[in-house]
Design an enzyme around this catalytic site. Structure first.
Site, short mmCIF file in Angstrom:
data_model
loop_
_atom_site.label_atom_id
_atom_site.label_comp_id
_atom_site.label_asym_id
_atom_site.label_seq_id
_atom_site.Cartn_x
_atom_site.Cartn_y
_atom_site.Cartn_z
N HIS A 88 3.81 23.59 -37.33
CA HIS A 88 2.52 24.27 -37.22
C HIS A 88 2.71 25.58 -36.49
CE1 HIS A 88 -1.80 24.89 -36.86
NE2 HIS A 88 -1.54 25.37 -35.66
N ASP A 167 -12.97 17.25 -35.26
CA ASP A 167 -12.40 18.57 -34.99
C ASP A 167 -13.06 19.64 -35.85
OD1 ASP A 167 -10.38 20.56 -34.07
OD2 ASP A 167 -9.88 20.51 -36.19
N ARG A 174 -17.10 26.02 -31.66
CA ARG A 174 -16.34 26.90 -30.76
C ARG A 174 -16.33 28.32 -31.28
NH1 ARG A 174 -10.96 24.44 -31.35
NH2 ARG A 174 -10.24 26.24 -30.17
N SER A 189 -7.42 20.36 -30.87
CA SER A 189 -7.77 20.67 -32.26
C SER A 189 -6.54 20.61 -33.15
CB SER A 189 -8.42 22.06 -32.33
OG SER A 189 -8.62 22.45 -33.67
N LYS A 193 -5.20 16.92 -35.69
CA LYS A 193 -4.94 16.96 -37.14
C LYS A 193 -3.49 16.61 -37.45
CE LYS A 193 -6.61 21.18 -37.78
NZ LYS A 193 -7.55 21.81 -36.85
#
Length: 433
Positions: A88, A167, A174, A189, A193
């Site tokens: 990620h 999320d 947010r 967050s 995931k």
């Protein structure tokens, strides 16, 4: 008879407002009650601002992450019979690393379930880039994803709505309440995931510098450390690289042009920084998956990674040999003197590509796949007067003026020996076991 709620949202908001700690049960109730609509957006807005201002302990962040995972389904790849590893990135300008990285790691017999997103603002989305390939589709069923992981070894596709739905709801809140940058909320967050996705190992590419989500390196380091702890606490082997986003990555910013550059890397070429980061992340992913001794660079140079890329594109309906879209108009900016390019700031160039049509202001906006910027020089390169520095691509020439406006002052030519402002090494640090 109406069920009695276990807690009161206002009490929890007051606790966090006054720098207190929320219990595991309180956090679990809060996430569940917000997901089912009992806790109102106004109340969750107050809570996210309290978290933004006062922070959370490691235990609270872990409880928040696990509660968000529990709000939806959790995938399981244990039936594949091979290790799974994922990456990620916190995003940046010209960051197309997922495209060459997935097939490179998958070429070694490790499964790479890369669930990706779309771009918003100046950071590009992996799915937007791949959708510039004619026929390629992002939406796969779980069965299609499993089949592709089994047969080809890697997949890049959209995350299903069933993963961490809390999320999705919290992220949208947010975005409109000025609390996006809260490290406990960013970390939970991302990691909710990724843990729900079911990967056995995870490598995080956490950016710092002008084009990064968090520009300050120490804030980025704190985020990286928080996410590595969350992964390890959840039983996912996790590490992070802190990487420099002061200048754009590679020589392309956009969608179709970033795909072209990714294919160059898979063919053994491409810009040195893209290759360096792809190889470094691949080594991390393979090491965490129990394969630390693989010759990663050889798989780029001998065509194995390219073969996996072509198979994966075909499996999702794309034609790896099709012509990619080309913009109708272009505008070239040239050097006004001889010298050395000493500055090229990532953020203004990312915003310029967005203004050309490569990004979106709202989730529902379409992107123009051919729009973007090609860079012809990077900081430290010698340039001659009249030499092209960068080319803007757009379908509507009216877009050029606003793109040029934002990059004015974002690049500079100096003399040989002048300090080059590139933010330092590409990889600044590694965090993890």
């Amino acid at each position: 008879m109406t069920a009695v709620e276990a807690f009161d949202a206002v009490d929890l908001i007051r606790t966090k407002r006054d720098r207190g700690e929320l219990s595991t049960d309180q956090i679990g109730w809060l996430v569940d009650a917000y997901t089912r609509g009992y806790v109102a957006d106004e109340q969750m807005s107050a809570m996210t601002m309290a978290i933004f201002l006062n922070g959370m302990t490691r235990r609270e962040i872990r409880d928040l992450t696990m509660a968000m995972i529990a709000s939806g389904e959790r995938m399981d790849f244990s039936g594949l019979g091979k290790p799974t590893t994922d990456k990620h990135s916190t995003g940046g300008v010209g960051d197309k690393i997922t495209l060459p990285l997935m097939p490179l790691v998958a070429a070694f017999g490790v499964a790479v379930p890369q669930l990706s997103g779309r771009g918003l603002g100046h950071t590009g989305g992996t799915l937007d880039k791949l959708e510039s390939i004619p026929g390629w589709r992002a939406e796969l069923s779980n069965d299609e994803m499993f089949a592709q992981l089994r047969d080809i070894g890697g997949v890049i596709c959209a995350a299903g709505a069933g993963l961490a739905p809390a999320d999705k709801k919290l992220y949208a809140l947010r975005d409109i309440t000025g609390t996006v940058e809260a490290i406990p909320l960013i970390a939970s967050s991302i990691m909710s995931k990724k843990i729900a996705e079911g990967t056995g190992a995870l490598v995080l590419d956490v950016k710092f510098g002008s084009g990064a989500f968090l520009q300050d390196i120490e804030r980025s380091r704190e985020l990286a450390r928080t996410m590595v702890e969350l992964g390890e606490d959840a039983g996912v082997a996790t590490s992070a690289l802190l990487t420099n986003m002061s200048v754009p990555l590679g020589l392309t910013i956009g969608n179709a042009n970033e795909v072209r550059e990714s294919v160059e890397v898979l063919a053994g070429g491409g810009p040195a920084d893209i290759r360096e980061l792809t190889v470094a992340l691949a080594r991390e992913m393979l090491a965490l998956a129990g394969r630390p001794d693989e010759d990663v660079e050889a798989a780029l140079d001998d065509g194995r990674a390219m073969d996996t890329w072509r198979a994966a594109i075909r499996a999702q309906g794309g034609d790896p040999d099709a012509d990619l879209p080309v913009a109708k108009e272009q505008h070239v900016v040239t050097a006004d003197r001889d010298g050395v390019l000493v500055r090229q700031e990532a953020l203004p160039f990312g915003i310029a590509a967005w203004r050309l049509g490569a990004g979106r202001a709202r989730k529902e906006d379409p992107v123009q796949h051919a729009a973007g910027i090609d860079l012809h020089a990077k900081p430290g390169d010698a340039v001659r007067q009249g030499q092209p520095l960068f080319t803007l691509h757009a379908d509507e020439p009216a877009r050029f003026a606003r793109a040029l406006e934002v990059v004015e002052g974002a690049w500079a030519i100096g003399d040989a020996g002048d300090e080059v402002h590139d933010g330092g090494p590409l990889i600044a640090d590694r965090i993890g076991r």
